[in-house]
Enzyme design. Structure first.
Site, PDB file in Angstrom:
ATOM      1  CG  ASP A 118       0.951  31.681  18.204  1.00  0.00           C
ATOM      2  OD1 ASP A 118       2.073  30.940  18.737  1.00  0.00           O
ATOM      3  OD2 ASP A 118      -0.237  31.089  18.961  1.00  0.00           O
ATOM      4  CG  ASP A 141       4.527  29.315  20.809  1.00  0.00           C
ATOM      5  OD1 ASP A 141       4.565  30.180  20.095  1.00  0.00           O
ATOM      6  OD2 ASP A 141       4.440  28.923  21.736  1.00  0.00           O
TER       7      ASP A 141
END
Length: 429
Positions: A136, A317
């Site tokens: 992430d 992201d």
């Protein structure tokens, strides 16, 4: 906009050639994908809404960590109501971060799926304990289920057991990470973490004593998560894993790259895999070192830029499935797609539909170069089985900046260059 730059001295010394200009000695980590936002081509409104709520809560958690770690309010905080970035007084913004209610989802999340997950494996401890994790770029910490994680969401996940590792050390600190359906809470340790030949001997690792509902096995197959942002948004205020690898191995380029597609996906540590992209990279500089934050130059429909959507801030992201856009900018975006409609009543706040037969093509421009989004990725699925309306993958958020997730990243090869603080995009091979 206020721009803050933090000098990472150990990485600056390694800010050498761009990954496509030098043969990289890197580590390839295969990734697998699971698509959970639609079932048989029909969208799951609960999964969609929880995905947005989780992302918003995660980003706000990073804002709080940035404030705690630096004593400064992250510039993007001012773009969701926290004070005045031009006043020179951060008091109101700090108060807003401290007291702002964390985003929550009012919908039941049990047995629901929360997005597209790109997972791989890491080894933790001595002897090694192997875990599957989500990588992430929108956060900066590692967490895994700990031995005391007994709530329902931990069931079925492999647990990290510090007492079974001769290299683990208790940091004497707890942690609390926010997600839309609740928190991930637990104890901080340091331990040996490795991928292949790369090792971080004293990496901060969170052993969770509680998982929020959306981390249940049915919706979140990985055991835990590895954050790949900057240290300034680390709740542990500890170097993220990749930075630790670079500090330990001075032959490792301070660059990592992702290919996120339906097959042959991978994370490449130490450069870029030249077999997976073609041509040159287009680089956008990081504007604030916390998230991988860059300027989104334009948002286009059928190659025409929307005039009100130029030079906006964005976060790149890999932990977000959709593309999140400010609620007040969505109307202008969907107005450029004929037949679009507000889907508040059928899907939820911030969602729009468009005719399933639409041939409109959406693209994003970074550093002067536009990259198309495959219409199949922009189309999340039909509202219902017999509906002619499909749900768009650009959705609304409470922020006044964009969060660019996998809907876009699946169309490009993306490299995150720590040495030069920039994000690069190239065409997939």
């Amino acid at each position: 906009m206020l721009t803050i730059t933090f000098v990472l001295s150990s990485l600056s010394l390694l800010a050498i050639a761009a990954p496509h200009e030098r043969e990289a000695r890197g580590i390839r980590i295969p990734l697998s994908k699971r698509n959970n936002l639609a079932i048989d081509g029909i969208v799951d409104p609960v999964a969609l809404n929880s995905s947005v709520a989780d992302t918003e809560a995660k980003i706000e958690d990073g804002f709080r960590s940035f404030l705690a770690n630096t004593g400064l309010v992250h510039p993007l905080t001012f773009l969701f109501g926290g004070g005045d970035s031009n006043s020179g007084n951060n008091t109101d913004a700090k108060r807003e971060l401290t007291h702002r209610k964390r985003a929550t989802s009012s919908m039941a999340l049990q047995d629901k799926n929360n997005g597209e997950l790109w997972q791989g494996t890491i080894n933790v401890g001595t002897p090694a304990q192997t875990f599957t994790v989500l990588f992430d770029t929108g956060s900066s910490d590692i967490f895994l289920p700990g031995p005391n994680c007994t709530n329902a969401a931990c069931s079925g996940h492999k647990k990290y057991r510090p007492t079974q590792s001769s290299t683990s050390q208790d940091r004497g600190r707890s942690f609390d990470l926010s997600y839309g359906s609740g928190d991930v809470q637990g104890r901080q340790y340091t331990d040996k973490v490795s991928f292949g030949s790369l090792t971080a001997p004293k990496q901060a690792v969170g052993a969770a004593s509680a998982y929020s509902k959306n981390f249940g096995l049915s919706s979140y197959p990985p055991d835990g998560l590895v954050g790949m942002g900057y240290q300034t948004i680390s709740r542990f205020n500890s170097p993220p894993l990749f930075q630790s690898f670079v500090a330990q191995d001075n032959t490792l380029l301070p660059v990592f790259s992702f290919k996120l597609t339906a097959s042959n996906s991978e994370l490449f540590l130490g450069g870029a895999n030249s077999a997976l992209y073609t041509g040159s990279f287009t680089y956008a500089p990081v504007t604030t070192q916390g998230y991988w934050q860059v300027t989104l130059g334009a948002v286009n429909v059928n190659s025409v830029a929307i005039s009100s959507l130029r030079n906006v801030q964005s976060i790149i992201d890999t932990g977000t499935t959709l593309i999140l856009a400010p609620n007040n900018q969505l109307k202008a975006f969907y107005a450029a797609i004929p037949g679009s409609k507000n889907a508040q009543r059928t899907v939820g706040d911030g969602f729009y539909t468009f005719p399933c037969s639409s041939t409109a093509t959406v693209s994003l421009t970074f550093a002067g170069r536009s990259f198309n989004i495959d219409p199949k990725l922009f189309n999340l699925g039909r509202v219902s089985r017999n509906s002619n309306d499909c749900v768009g993958a650009v959705v609304g958020s409470s922020f006044n900046f964009w969060i660019v997730g996998d809907t876009f990243l699946q169309n490009v090869y993306t490299t995150f260059d720590l040495g030069n603080n920039r994000v690069g995009f190239a065409q997939l091979a």
